[in-house]
Scaffold this motif. Structure first.
Motif, mmCIF file in Angstrom:
data_model
loop_
_atom_site.group_PDB
_atom_site.id
_atom_site.type_symbol
_atom_site.label_atom_id
_atom_site.label_comp_id
_atom_site.label_asym_id
_atom_site.label_seq_id
_atom_site.Cartn_x
_atom_site.Cartn_y
_atom_site.Cartn_z
ATOM 1 N N TYR A 1 9.356 35.933 84.441
ATOM 2 C CA TYR A 1 9.322 34.747 83.591
ATOM 3 C C TYR A 1 9.268 35.071 82.104
ATOM 4 O O TYR A 1 9.206 34.167 81.276
ATOM 5 N N ALA A 2 9.274 36.367 81.761
ATOM 6 C CA ALA A 2 9.216 36.748 80.346
ATOM 7 C C ALA A 2 10.538 36.397 79.673
ATOM 8 O O ALA A 2 11.607 36.588 80.253
ATOM 9 N N ASP A 3 10.495 35.877 78.442
ATOM 10 C CA ASP A 3 11.750 35.600 77.740
ATOM 11 C C ASP A 3 12.368 36.924 77.292
ATOM 12 O O ASP A 3 11.696 37.950 77.235
ATOM 13 N N GLU A 4 13.670 36.903 76.992
ATOM 14 C CA GLU A 4 14.396 38.155 76.742
ATOM 15 C C GLU A 4 13.903 38.870 75.479
ATOM 16 O O GLU A 4 13.919 40.094 75.405
ATOM 17 N N ILE A 5 13.432 38.123 74.490
ATOM 18 C CA ILE A 5 12.978 38.783 73.252
ATOM 19 C C ILE A 5 11.679 39.539 73.512
ATOM 20 O O ILE A 5 11.519 40.687 73.130
ATOM 21 N N THR A 6 10.753 38.897 74.220
ATOM 22 C CA THR A 6 9.483 39.556 74.555
ATOM 23 C C THR A 6 9.746 40.794 75.414
ATOM 24 O O THR A 6 9.174 41.870 75.166
ATOM 25 N N LEU A 7 10.639 40.639 76.387
ATOM 26 C CA LEU A 7 10.945 41.759 77.273
ATOM 27 C C LEU A 7 11.611 42.899 76.482
ATOM 28 O O LEU A 7 11.299 44.075 76.685
ATOM 29 N N GLY A 8 12.482 42.518 75.551
ATOM 30 C CA GLY A 8 13.120 43.524 74.682
ATOM 31 C C GLY A 8 12.086 44.281 73.867
ATOM 32 O O GLY A 8 12.110 45.517 73.761
ATOM 33 N N ARG A 9 11.107 43.549 73.329
ATOM 34 C CA ARG A 9 10.035 44.176 72.547
ATOM 35 C C ARG A 9 9.206 45.101 73.428
ATOM 36 O O ARG A 9 8.757 46.153 73.003
ATOM 37 N N ALA A 10 8.976 44.651 74.661
ATOM 38 C CA ALA A 10 8.162 45.442 75.594
ATOM 39 C C ALA A 10 8.875 46.772 75.883
ATOM 40 O O ALA A 10 8.220 47.824 75.983
ATOM 41 N N PHE A 11 10.214 46.720 75.990
ATOM 42 C CA PHE A 11 10.978 47.961 76.185
ATOM 43 C C PHE A 11 10.886 48.859 74.958
ATOM 44 O O PHE A 11 10.579 50.039 75.062
ATOM 45 N N ALA A 12 11.159 48.257 73.795
ATOM 46 C CA ALA A 12 11.163 49.034 72.547
ATOM 47 C C ALA A 12 9.791 49.674 72.301
ATOM 48 O O ALA A 12 9.714 50.778 71.768
ATOM 49 N N GLY A 13 8.730 49.008 72.731
ATOM 50 C CA GLY A 13 7.403 49.524 72.441
ATOM 51 C C GLY A 13 6.791 50.247 73.635
ATOM 52 O O GLY A 13 5.583 50.422 73.703
ATOM 53 N N ARG A 14 7.641 50.691 74.587
ATOM 54 C CA ARG A 14 7.128 51.317 75.805
ATOM 55 C C ARG A 14 6.354 52.587 75.492
ATOM 56 O O ARG A 14 6.648 53.282 74.517
ATOM 57 N N ARG A 15 5.338 52.829 76.298
ATOM 58 C CA ARG A 15 4.470 53.995 76.063
ATOM 59 C C ARG A 15 4.436 54.861 77.304
ATOM 60 O O ARG A 15 4.486 54.366 78.414
ATOM 61 N N SER A 16 4.306 56.183 77.094
ATOM 62 C CA SER A 16 4.203 57.117 78.199
ATOM 63 C C SER A 16 2.938 56.791 78.996
ATOM 64 O O SER A 16 1.877 56.521 78.414
ATOM 65 N N VAL A 17 3.045 56.799 80.333
ATOM 66 C CA VAL A 17 1.918 56.375 81.157
ATOM 67 C C VAL A 17 0.727 57.314 81.011
ATOM 68 O O VAL A 17 -0.421 56.912 81.109
ATOM 69 N N GLY A 18 1.016 58.576 80.723
ATOM 70 C CA GLY A 18 -0.082 59.545 80.574
ATOM 71 C C GLY A 18 -0.800 59.428 79.241
ATOM 72 O O GLY A 18 -1.866 60.032 79.049
#
Lengths: 199, 199
Positions: free
Chosen positions: A181-198
């Motif tokens: 249900y996330a809008d595409e801009i929020t999801l895009g930001r979430a990708f751009a700001g992704r962090r290494s799980v460790g």
């Protein structure tokens, strides 16, 4: 449709944000049925708040005194200032219990459509607070919408040359939210700001 | 989270029906920003309505005087009384412009769960209004829910033997509604109350 004072009350209540004619009518009848002491305490609270609430001379948060509770608190970290649009945003950040620094309330965001430029916000006063060199980090927590982003960019350009760390709150998926249900801009930001799980 | 008077105001506003903490905060900040005259007129409207609004001595509708505007209006048909639960229902019926008779406001409906029986409603006063024989028809317009139905049935049994026409508002599909989304009870009522198209 009602007579005199009830219609006046419904009319006044309808002018409040988020209160339509149906809600106004419901609240009006609730008040007519309510205990007179309760009704009086509501009317008094409105008048008292309007009369006694002022803005902190340092950070422009709402307060009853010259300066607000947070600015007066000696335990707060005086090296950090979190810049927000409105006093209610201070409350939202305080609720996280993640932040122990000071605040600066701009009084809105840059919005050409509302004819509000940088000169209409408390930006000059923010610059003055940086004069003595105590503050080393500015966290820009304006809203994640167009006006908030424009204001954040403006502040970053203004404050960057002063040798301060200027950061912006992370954008991404709300915790507990659903990716679907996330809008595409929020999801895009979430990708751009992704962090290494460790990390 | 806020200081003194703002928190008091938010607290008071949160007690109103349909106003949650977020709406209360939004309204409180709206009032702090608003023109002082506007805020004063809201507080005054609350106090004035509470002080000056009374109930009509005949029909128990809200009014500023001994009797309400509708009871005083010589053009209204004095042979019909529409029985409703609350004053706001009078307004709802008036908006239809279909009804030109008088009203009687019960002050609620029979509800054992809320410990409210026939004696707690203005039913005795309704019977008194029928004494002089002017009224020939009673239209029971209580809400189409359990309490309203129970009250309507009670009134029908009480008034039927007096030789009056007692009717109940029709239940059925709301105009502009969608058959697909109608609940089964409403749809059942719509079938039971079906009318010949040529009628």
């Amino acid at each position: 449709m009602f007579e005199g004072p009830i219609q006046d009350l419904i009319g006044e209540l309808s002018r409040l944000p988020g209160i339509g004619p149906k809600s106004a009518q419901r609240i009006a009848f609730y008040l007519l049925d309510a205990d007179p002491a309760e009704v009086k305490s509501l009317a008094d609270a409105i008048v008292t708040a309007k009369r006694s609430v002022r803005f902190c001379q340092v950070c422009f948060n709402v307060t009853e005194d010259e300066t607000c509770r947070i600015c007066r608190d000696a335990r707060r970290d005086r090296h950090q200032i979190c810049v927000v649009e409105e006093s209610k945003d201070v409350v939202a950040v305080e609720r996280t219990r993640e932040y122990r620094g000071l605040y600066h309330v701009l009084g809105g965001a840059i919005s050409p459509i509302d004819n509000r430029g940088p000169g209409d916000l408390h930006i000059r006063e923010l610059i003055q607070r940086l004069d003595d060199g105590t503050v080393t980090e500015i966290i820009v927590a304006t809203n994640p919408n167009t006006e908030g982003e424009v204001t954040a960019t403006y502040l970053a350009r203004l404050l960057g040359p002063l040798g301060l760390t200027v950061s912006r709150l992370a954008s991404g998926l709300p915790v507990g939210g659903d990716l679907e249900y996330a809008d595409e801009i929020t999801l895009g930001r979430a990708f751009a700001g992704r962090r290494s799980v460790g990390e």
